[in-house]
Structures are given as C-alpha cells and as structure tokens.
Design an enzyme around this catalytic site. Structure first.
Site, short mmCIF file in Angstrom:
data_model
loop_
_atom_site.label_atom_id
_atom_site.label_comp_id
_atom_site.label_asym_id
_atom_site.label_seq_id
_atom_site.Cartn_x
_atom_site.Cartn_y
_atom_site.Cartn_z
N GLU A 157 10.09 18.57 -24.47
CA GLU A 157 9.42 18.86 -23.20
C GLU A 157 10.01 20.13 -22.57
O GLU A 157 9.29 20.89 -21.92
CB GLU A 157 9.54 17.67 -22.23
N ARG B 230 0.81 -1.24 0.00
CA ARG B 230 0.00 0.00 0.00
C ARG B 230 0.84 1.28 0.00
O ARG B 230 0.36 2.34 0.37
CB ARG B 230 -0.98 0.02 1.17
N GLU C 289 -3.94 17.16 -11.12
CA GLU C 289 -4.45 17.63 -12.42
C GLU C 289 -5.94 17.90 -12.45
O GLU C 289 -6.69 17.36 -13.26
CB GLU C 289 -4.06 16.62 -13.52
N HIS D 72 0.16 17.55 -26.62
CA HIS D 72 0.02 16.11 -26.38
C HIS D 72 -1.24 15.52 -27.03
O HIS D 72 -1.24 14.34 -27.38
CB HIS D 72 0.02 15.81 -24.88
N ARG E 128 -2.42 21.87 -14.03
CA ARG E 128 -1.47 20.84 -14.46
C ARG E 128 -1.74 20.36 -15.89
O ARG E 128 -0.84 19.91 -16.58
CB ARG E 128 -1.48 19.66 -13.48
N ASN F 282 0.21 19.38 -20.81
CA ASN F 282 -0.11 18.53 -21.96
C ASN F 282 -0.12 19.31 -23.28
O ASN F 282 -0.68 18.82 -24.27
CB ASN F 282 -1.48 17.86 -21.75
N LYS G 80 3.39 11.37 -11.17
CA LYS G 80 2.52 10.55 -12.02
C LYS G 80 3.24 9.23 -12.27
O LYS G 80 4.37 9.24 -12.79
CB LYS G 80 2.24 11.24 -13.35
N HIS H 294 8.01 9.60 -28.21
CA HIS H 294 6.95 10.44 -27.62
C HIS H 294 7.27 11.94 -27.76
O HIS H 294 6.44 12.72 -28.20
CB HIS H 294 6.79 10.04 -26.14
N LYS I 137 7.79 23.04 -13.64
CA LYS I 137 6.93 21.88 -13.35
C LYS I 137 6.62 21.80 -11.86
O LYS I 137 5.47 21.55 -11.46
CB LYS I 137 7.56 20.58 -13.85
N HIS J 233 -0.45 12.55 -29.14
CA HIS J 233 -0.91 11.19 -28.81
C HIS J 233 -1.62 10.56 -30.00
O HIS J 233 -1.51 9.35 -30.25
CB HIS J 233 -1.84 11.20 -27.60
P1 NAD Z 1 12.80 5.43 -21.98
O1 NAD Z 1 12.72 5.28 -20.53
O2 NAD Z 1 12.26 4.33 -22.83
O3 NAD Z 1 14.32 5.69 -22.39
C1 NAD Z 1 14.65 5.80 -23.76
C2 NAD Z 1 15.78 4.85 -24.14
O4 NAD Z 1 16.99 5.39 -23.65
C3 NAD Z 1 15.65 3.47 -23.53
O5 NAD Z 1 16.10 2.52 -24.47
C4 NAD Z 1 16.60 3.54 -22.34
O6 NAD Z 1 17.11 2.27 -21.96
C5 NAD Z 1 17.70 4.41 -22.89
N1 NAD Z 1 18.47 5.15 -21.92
C6 NAD Z 1 18.07 5.65 -20.73
N2 NAD Z 1 19.05 6.40 -20.20
C7 NAD Z 1 20.09 6.35 -21.04
C8 NAD Z 1 21.37 6.93 -21.06
N3 NAD Z 1 21.76 7.76 -20.09
N4 NAD Z 1 22.19 6.65 -22.09
C9 NAD Z 1 21.78 5.86 -23.11
N5 NAD Z 1 20.57 5.30 -23.18
C10 NAD Z 1 19.73 5.55 -22.15
O7 NAD Z 1 12.08 6.78 -22.48
P2 NAD Z 1 11.93 8.22 -21.84
O8 NAD Z 1 11.80 9.13 -22.99
O9 NAD Z 1 12.95 8.50 -20.82
O10 NAD Z 1 10.53 8.11 -21.10
C11 NAD Z 1 9.35 7.84 -21.81
C12 NAD Z 1 8.31 7.33 -20.82
O11 NAD Z 1 8.05 8.34 -19.86
C13 NAD Z 1 6.99 6.97 -21.46
O12 NAD Z 1 6.55 5.72 -20.97
C14 NAD Z 1 6.05 8.08 -20.99
O13 NAD Z 1 4.71 7.63 -20.86
C15 NAD Z 1 6.64 8.43 -19.66
N6 NAD Z 1 6.36 9.79 -19.22
C16 NAD Z 1 5.89 9.94 -17.96
C17 NAD Z 1 5.62 11.21 -17.47
C18 NAD Z 1 5.17 11.36 -16.04
O14 NAD Z 1 4.80 12.48 -15.65
N7 NAD Z 1 5.19 10.32 -15.26
C19 NAD Z 1 5.86 12.34 -18.26
C20 NAD Z 1 6.36 12.16 -19.55
C21 NAD Z 1 6.61 10.87 -20.02
N1 GLY Z 2 3.85 15.07 -17.94
C1 GLY Z 2 2.65 15.71 -17.55
C2 GLY Z 2 2.45 15.80 -16.09
O1 GLY Z 2 3.28 15.38 -15.32
O2 GLY Z 2 1.42 16.25 -15.66
#
Ligand code: NAD
Ligand code: GLY
Length: 359
Positions: free
Chosen positions: A181, A117, A233, A244, A237, A241, A139, A261, A223, A248
């Site tokens: 971003e 939990r 949100e 987005h 917040r 987006n 998030k 993305h 942020k 999306h």
């Molecule tokens: P990712 O985590 O897939 O990383 C991209 C690639 O880079 C992967 O292959 C990873 O292994 C590699 N990598 C990571 N660090 C590295 C480094 N230092 N050197 C070389 N390679 C490296 O992608 P991302 O763009 O970091 O994140 C995308 C994800 O984040 C999505 O799932 C999206 O939904 C999520 N997201 C969440 C929020 C939130 O608020 N929680 C906001 C935006 C995006």
């Molecule tokens: N990436 C959008 C948020 O965190 O609200």
C-alpha cells in the site's frame, strides 16, 4: 513525533506518527470526552500491547476482545460489540478505541458509526497496512457472506495514533503486505517517493525507524489529501484502488486463504503496470521498474498459474467499480500518475490476461 491533519472541516482530525506513542497518556486522553470509553482489540494484539496502553487511562476502560481474523469481520461480531456497549450503559458521548490492524479498525469504526446513530472513535493501528491506509479516511465496514466490505459506512475517526514501535512484532509477510500500500501511493501520486522507496526498501524491511516514519507520514499525507478532496469516493479517491481490481479477483479465486490482501495488491499493481504498458501508456522500462520495486518489498508479482483469462474477467466484473459490464481499472499514465478508465479495447485486456496465464 510527526503529526499531520486530515482536513475535513468540522470532522478534521490529526494523525500522530512516532515511536512509543502508545504510552503517551496525554496524546490519547486529550481526545476522549468525559464519558465511558471502550478499547476494542483481539487476543494477539492484547497480549502484545494492552499492558502498555492500559497505563494511560485514569479510569479502566471497557476492554472488548474479539476473535482474530478476517473471517470474524462480520455482523455477528459487531453485535458482540453492541451488546457489551449496551450492557455497560455506553451513551452518545462515549468513545471507542480500535487497537489492532485493519480488521479491528474497520469493525470498531463501523460499530462507532452505528451505535446510537454515531459516536466518536479513535484509531490506534498496529499493522503497517492499517497505519498507512485503513485507519485514515473513514471507510468502515464488515463483510457479508456474499462480499467483502459490503456492509459499511463512511465515519471518520477523531484521531489516529500510529506507534511505529508496534511494527517490531509484526510478521514479515504482514510488513510486506503493508509496503504494497505504501508503494501504491508512489505509483498514483509521487514519482520522487517511488524513487525514494526504490532506494530505501532495505531500511524499511529492517524497520529503520527514520525511514519507516517517513514512509508512513508520506503515505498518510497523500491519502489525507485525496480523502480531503473526495471523502466518499465520487472521483479521485478511486485511484487508491490501484491494483485492487486484479488483486480482489485473486483474493476471491484463492478464497482469501493463499495470500494476504496486500500481497494481492502487489500482484495487482504489477498487472496494472503491465496492462498500462500494453496500452502504450507507460514504457517497458517503467513497467520493469514497477515490478522491481514491488518484488524488492518481498511481494509476489505473478498471479496463480491456474487463474485463466475467463476466471479473471468473471471475477473482475463483480468489482464495485464495474459499471454496465465495463470493468473500470486504475491505470498508470506515468509513474507517479494514475487515472480510472473503462475506455480501452476489452480484447487487449483479454489478450493480456491470456498471456499472463500462459507464461
Ligand atoms: P489484520 O487486522 O487482520 O492484522 C493482521 C494480523 O496481524 C492479525 O492476525 C493481527 O492480529 C496481527 N497484528 C496486528 N498488529 C500486530 C502487531 N503489532 N504485531 C503482531 N501482530 C499484529 O490485517 P490488516 O492487514 O491490518 O488489515 C486488513 C483489513 O483492513 C482488511 O479487512 C481490509 O478489508 C481492511 N482495509 C480497510 C481499508 C479502509 O480504508 N478502511 C483499507 C485497506 C484495508
Ligand atoms: N483503501 C482505499 C480507500 O480508503 O479509499
């Protein structure tokens, strides 16, 4: 090292930004309670950074290595984490540490939100996108076959440690995706930052540490301020987006295979600026400047040629912001100012999407 605080009362936490932070034992250790600790990562990041991080622990932590890639961000992978935590007798005082990009961060955060939990977790984001966006704000989620990020929770980390040195190994496309971003924060909140980005984009692309640290700090400040005002949100917040809803739709249409993305967010922000201009909210020159800044980060600016107006509208209807069949969009009222609206003539949107398709 730079440090800022996300102000959320008892759940406030610091974000540390700087070079070689992975190797600074006290930074991490002061946030870990006297119990078990697991580092969750993937093979790519483990290969690059585990040997540096490993040294800071007095006792070796449990290392959980998940498959790399968005396709593994699901409940099956989450169960792998839970099984390992249970097999190793993790308790309510245990801490999870996410070492990786947004995929690892979102999954670790959601695992921490659910395990017994709710337990503590620390974000060590290693992509630019995760350092400026996903590691901050709490998030957390995994994907469901019927939708991205559809199963999740708000669960804030207890600290974020962003080591800018880790960006040196990031593929250039991933760097640009993160810059999308960063640019977003300028558009929604800060015209001066946008002009700073216009001027300093070459330094960011060449990973100049001073410029990069400033961009990450500024992004996190914007942020953190928005999250502090609207953690779950309900209002402001949603501005995070920007781009987005269009983005999306492009990700879904291309089945997450063609673009990253952040690349879709880049195209989506161009479309949001163009549509805002159509609605006479921003001038033609501001719209052109928006496109120029996005292109200067080596991001695409055009949606796929085979995406018709009808496809766009059908996919945008499925957006989480859509209410009562009204597509709610983040629009620009000026550069450095945005708002959420469904109060526009849908024919103007249809007409705009038709024109985009034909050019
Ligand atoms: P990712 O985590 O897939 O990383 C991209 C690639 O880079 C992967 O292959 C990873 O292994 C590699 N990598 C990571 N660090 C590295 C480094 N230092 N050197 C070389 N390679 C490296 O992608 P991302 O763009 O970091 O994140 C995308 C994800 O984040 C999505 O799932 C999206 O939904 C999520 N997201 C969440 C929020 C939130 O608020 N929680 C906001 C935006 C995006
Ligand atoms: N990436 C959008 C948020 O965190 O609200």
């Amino acid at each position: 090292m730079e440090s800022i605080n996300v102000e959320l009362g008892q759940r406030s936490y610091p974000i540390y930004i700087g070079e070689n932070l992975l190797e600074q034992a006290t930074l991490l250790n002061k946030h870990i309670k006297n119990s078990k600790c697991a580092v969750i990562t993937n093979p790519t990041v483990k290969e690059l950074y585990w040997s540096s991080l490993e040294k800071v622990f007095d006792e070796p932590p449990l290392l959980i290595t998940l498959e790399d890639g968005e396709q593994h961000k699901n409940l099956d992978t989450l169960n792998i984490i839970f099984t390992q935590l249970l097999e190793n007798f993790f308790d309510r005082k245990s801490t999870l540490i996410a070492l990786g990009g947004g995929v690892i961060g979102d999954m670790t955060g959601f695992a921490a939100a659910c395990y017994q939990r709710g337990i503590d977790f620390i974000q060590i984001p290693t992509t630019l996108l995760s350092q400026v966006d996903s590691s901050v704000g709490g998030k957390t989620a995994v994907n469901h076959p019927l939708g991205k990020n559809m199963v999740g929770a708000f669960h804030q980390p207890i600290a974020v440690i962003s080591d800018t040195s880790s960006l040196k190994t990031l593929p250039s496309r991933e760097l640009s995706a993160g810059l999308a971003e960063v640019i977003k924060y300028g558009f929604i909140n800060d015209i001066d930052f946008l002009h700073w980005l216009e001027k300093n984009m070459p330094d960011l692309l060449s990973l100049d540490n001073k410029a990069m640290t400033y961009a990450i700090k500024k992004s996190c400040e914007i942020k953190a301020d928005i999250v502090a005002r609207d953690e779950t949100e309900q209002s402001v917040r949603a501005l995070l987006n920007l781009g987005h809803t269009f983005g999306h739709a492009i990700e879904t249409f291309t089945e997450y295979k063609t673009y990253l993305h952040g690349e879709c967010v880049g195209i989506g922000m161009v479309m949001a600026a163009e549509f805002s201009h159509r609605l006479n909210l921003i001038s033609k020159s501001d719209c052109e400047l928006s496109k120029k800044i996005i292109a200067s980060a080596n991001l695409p600016t055009q949606p796929p040629a085979d995406m018709s107006k009808d496809i766009f509208i059908e996919l945008m209807m499925r957006d989480k912001k859509t209410l009562n069949n009204n597509i709610r969009l983040v629009l620009l009222e000026k550069l450095g100012g945005a708002f959420v609206s469904s109060d526009y003539d849908p024919d103007i949107l249809a007409n705009y999407l038709d024109q985009v398709h034909q050019r």
